[in-house]
Design a protein around this motif. Structure first.
Motif, PDB file in Angstrom:
ATOM      1  N   TYR A 158       2.784  10.362  -6.675  1.00 25.94           N
ATOM      2  CA  TYR A 158       3.364  10.521  -5.331  1.00 25.94           C
ATOM      3  C   TYR A 158       2.788   9.611  -4.256  1.00 25.94           C
ATOM      4  O   TYR A 158       3.299   9.544  -3.157  1.00 25.94           O
ATOM      5  CB  TYR A 158       3.198  11.982  -4.874  1.00 25.94           C
ATOM      6  N   TYR A 159       1.713   8.872  -4.567  1.00 26.18           N
ATOM      7  CA  TYR A 159       0.961   8.216  -3.493  1.00 26.18           C
ATOM      8  C   TYR A 159       1.755   7.157  -2.727  1.00 26.18           C
ATOM      9  O   TYR A 159       1.605   7.019  -1.515  1.00 26.18           O
ATOM     10  CB  TYR A 159      -0.336   7.600  -4.036  1.00 26.18           C
ATOM     11  N   LEU A 160       2.619   6.396  -3.404  1.00 26.80           N
ATOM     12  CA  LEU A 160       3.356   5.311  -2.737  1.00 26.80           C
ATOM     13  C   LEU A 160       4.223   5.845  -1.599  1.00 26.80           C
ATOM     14  O   LEU A 160       4.330   5.234  -0.554  1.00 26.80           O
ATOM     15  CB  LEU A 160       4.239   4.563  -3.748  1.00 26.80           C
ATOM     16  N   LYS A 161       4.823   7.001  -1.834  1.00 29.69           N
ATOM     17  CA  LYS A 161       5.710   7.563  -0.813  1.00 29.69           C
ATOM     18  C   LYS A 161       5.009   8.574   0.090  1.00 29.69           C
ATOM     19  O   LYS A 161       5.248   8.611   1.280  1.00 29.69           O
ATOM     20  CB  LYS A 161       6.918   8.227  -1.488  1.00 29.69           C
ATOM     21  N   TYR A 162       4.152   9.387  -0.495  1.00 25.29           N
ATOM     22  CA  TYR A 162       3.575  10.508   0.272  1.00 25.29           C
ATOM     23  C   TYR A 162       2.115  10.298   0.668  1.00 25.29           C
ATOM     24  O   TYR A 162       1.547  11.118   1.387  1.00 25.29           O
ATOM     25  CB  TYR A 162       3.712  11.803  -0.540  1.00 25.29           C
ATOM     26  N   GLN A 163       1.497   9.208   0.174  1.00 26.73           N
ATOM     27  CA  GLN A 163       0.077   8.955   0.415  1.00 26.73           C
ATOM     28  C   GLN A 163      -0.750  10.213   0.093  1.00 26.73           C
ATOM     29  O   GLN A 163      -0.601  10.756  -0.977  1.00 26.73           O
ATOM     30  CB  GLN A 163      -0.171   8.460   1.847  1.00 26.73           C
ATOM     31  N   ASP A 178      10.570   8.187  -5.161  1.00 20.37           N
ATOM     32  CA  ASP A 178      11.099   6.840  -5.002  1.00 20.37           C
ATOM     33  C   ASP A 178      11.145   6.061  -6.320  1.00 20.37           C
ATOM     34  O   ASP A 178      10.410   6.359  -7.270  1.00 20.37           O
ATOM     35  CB  ASP A 178      10.271   6.072  -3.967  1.00 20.37           C
ATOM     36  N   GLU A 179      12.019   5.059  -6.314  1.00 15.44           N
ATOM     37  CA  GLU A 179      12.288   4.261  -7.512  1.00 15.44           C
ATOM     38  C   GLU A 179      11.015   3.583  -8.059  1.00 15.44           C
ATOM     39  O   GLU A 179      10.752   3.610  -9.264  1.00 15.44           O
ATOM     40  CB  GLU A 179      13.339   3.193  -7.192  1.00 15.44           C
ATOM     41  N   GLN A 180      10.233   3.002  -7.167  1.00 10.05           N
ATOM     42  CA  GLN A 180       9.054   2.255  -7.638  1.00 10.05           C
ATOM     43  C   GLN A 180       8.046   3.194  -8.310  1.00 10.05           C
ATOM     44  O   GLN A 180       7.463   2.863  -9.351  1.00 10.05           O
ATOM     45  CB  GLN A 180       8.407   1.514  -6.467  1.00 10.05           C
ATOM     46  N   THR A 181       7.860   4.355  -7.706  1.00  9.21           N
ATOM     47  CA  THR A 181       6.940   5.334  -8.304  1.00  9.21           C
ATOM     48  C   THR A 181       7.420   5.732  -9.691  1.00  9.21           C
ATOM     49  O   THR A 181       6.637   5.767 -10.649  1.00  9.21           O
ATOM     50  CB  THR A 181       6.823   6.587  -7.409  1.00  9.21           C
ATOM     51  N   MET A 182       8.722   6.014  -9.818  1.00  2.00           N
ATOM     52  CA  MET A 182       9.265   6.430 -11.120  1.00  2.00           C
ATOM     53  C   MET A 182       9.111   5.321 -12.160  1.00  2.00           C
ATOM     54  O   MET A 182       8.757   5.573 -13.304  1.00  2.00           O
ATOM     55  CB  MET A 182      10.746   6.811 -10.980  1.00  2.00           C
ATOM     56  N   ARG A 183       9.365   4.099 -11.739  1.00  4.69           N
ATOM     57  CA  ARG A 183       9.290   2.971 -12.677  1.00  4.69           C
ATOM     58  C   ARG A 183       7.857   2.768 -13.189  1.00  4.69           C
ATOM     59  O   ARG A 183       7.613   2.659 -14.395  1.00  4.69           O
ATOM     60  CB  ARG A 183       9.795   1.689 -11.994  1.00  4.69           C
ATOM     61  N   ILE A 184       6.907   2.751 -12.258  1.00  2.00           N
ATOM     62  CA  ILE A 184       5.500   2.546 -12.647  1.00  2.00           C
ATOM     63  C   ILE A 184       4.988   3.737 -13.456  1.00  2.00           C
ATOM     64  O   ILE A 184       4.304   3.588 -14.470  1.00  2.00           O
ATOM     65  CB  ILE A 184       4.614   2.326 -11.397  1.00  2.00           C
ATOM     66  N   HIS A 185       5.364   4.915 -13.005  1.00  3.64           N
ATOM     67  CA  HIS A 185       4.905   6.141 -13.657  1.00  3.64           C
ATOM     68  C   HIS A 185       5.362   6.178 -15.122  1.00  3.64           C
ATOM     69  O   HIS A 185       4.585   6.499 -16.025  1.00  3.64           O
ATOM     70  CB  HIS A 185       5.471   7.338 -12.888  1.00  3.64           C
ATOM     71  N   HIS A 186       6.610   5.828 -15.334  1.00  3.44           N
ATOM     72  CA  HIS A 186       7.183   5.877 -16.685  1.00  3.44           C
ATOM     73  C   HIS A 186       6.728   4.686 -17.541  1.00  3.44           C
ATOM     74  O   HIS A 186       6.193   4.872 -18.638  1.00  3.44           O
ATOM     75  CB  HIS A 186       8.718   5.916 -16.571  1.00  3.44           C
ATOM     76  N   THR A 187       6.896   3.460 -17.033  1.00  4.15           N
ATOM     77  CA  THR A 187       6.663   2.283 -17.879  1.00  4.15           C
ATOM     78  C   THR A 187       5.196   1.884 -17.993  1.00  4.15           C
ATOM     79  O   THR A 187       4.822   1.210 -18.944  1.00  4.15           O
ATOM     80  CB  THR A 187       7.451   1.047 -17.376  1.00  4.15           C
ATOM     81  N   LYS A 188       4.372   2.283 -17.039  1.00  7.41           N
ATOM     82  CA  LYS A 188       2.950   1.923 -17.098  1.00  7.41           C
ATOM     83  C   LYS A 188       2.076   3.119 -17.484  1.00  7.41           C
ATOM     84  O   LYS A 188       1.365   3.092 -18.482  1.00  7.41           O
ATOM     85  CB  LYS A 188       2.470   1.341 -15.761  1.00  7.41           C
TER      86      LYS A 188
END
Ligand code: MN3
Length: 246
Positions: A214-219, A59-69
């Protein structure tokens, strides 16, 4: 695979110079001190695609946080470490530094930072390039996956098991040793290029199995995330990675 250099970033030097401008009238040695630090520093590489490009699998939010943070934090901490050890590291590639990690004449704290933050930077830079939807599994890599694992299904099964059995945070890898393929996993941000690992080889495919991936989408369902990985694995990049090891 010498694609990431410790001293890759000459653009920062130019940028710093431009930013200071001619009116800054800094003493020559101050400017050169800044330039030296900047030229040894790493930057967050661009993903090369949109944060939502891997939906619905990642998901978009995971990718954004993963990359930018997360990735950005590894880069920042790595740069802090490099300032203090640049005389030892010199112009070595990241891969060479990983290979010499055990014997480098640097403090244990610096070694640990290279392992965690240098590893984090390298692993994520490698990982982003491996993500793309709708690529075709073909070429020499697929041929030799069949040769070394019996079938694509057997390989995928082994890789998913490695993802699941890595206790806590870490990575699952497909590695090559002179073309011979095997599946391994490493803890934390270790990777198969590091002298300190028992699972040495050249990474061909890597999957980040830290919960932040993966946690946001897959827990807690890491297995489902590992299965979804096949829908976003860039087989063309994986094949390129493999060809360099033959
Ligand atoms: Mn990660």
């Amino acid at each position: 695979m010498k694609n990431i250099k410790w001293s890759q970033n000459r653009r920062s030097f130019i940028k710093t110079g431009a930013l200071l401008g001619t009116g800054a009238l800094l003493a020559g040695n101050t400017l050169s001190a800044i330039a030296k630090v900047e030229s040894d520093s790493h930057e967050l590489p661009p993903l090369g695609y949109a944060y939502n490009a891997l939906e619905p699998f990642i998901d978009e939010q995971t990718m954004r946080i993963h990359h930018t943070k997360h990735h950005q934090a590894y880069v920042n901490k790595l740069n802090e470490t490099l300032v203090n050890i640049k005389d030892v590291i010199g112009e070595k590639s990241m891969e060479d530094v990983f290979a010499e990690l055990s014997t480098l004449k640097i403090s244990d704290a610096a070694k640990s930072s290279i392992r965690n933050n240098g590893g984090g930077h390298w692993n994520h830079s490698f990982f982003w390039k491996l993500l793309k939807k709708n690529t075709l599994a073909q070429g020499k890599l697929v041929e030799n996956i069949n040769r070394d694992f019996g079938s694509m299904e057997a390989f995928k099964d082994l890789f998913e098991k490695a993802s699941l059995s890595q206790f806590g945070s870490g990575w699952a890898w497909l590695i090559s040793n002179g073309g011979k393929l095997s599946v391994v996993s490493t803890p934390n941000q270790d990777n198969p290029l590091m002298s300190i690992t028992t699972n040495k080889g050249v990474p061909i495919i890597g999957l980040d199995v830290w919960e932040h991936a993966y946690y946001l989408k897959y827990q807690n369902k890491r297995g489902e995330y590992a299965k979804a990985f096949w829908s976003v694995l860039n087989w063309e990049q994986a094949d390129k990675n493999y060809l360099t090891t033959l």
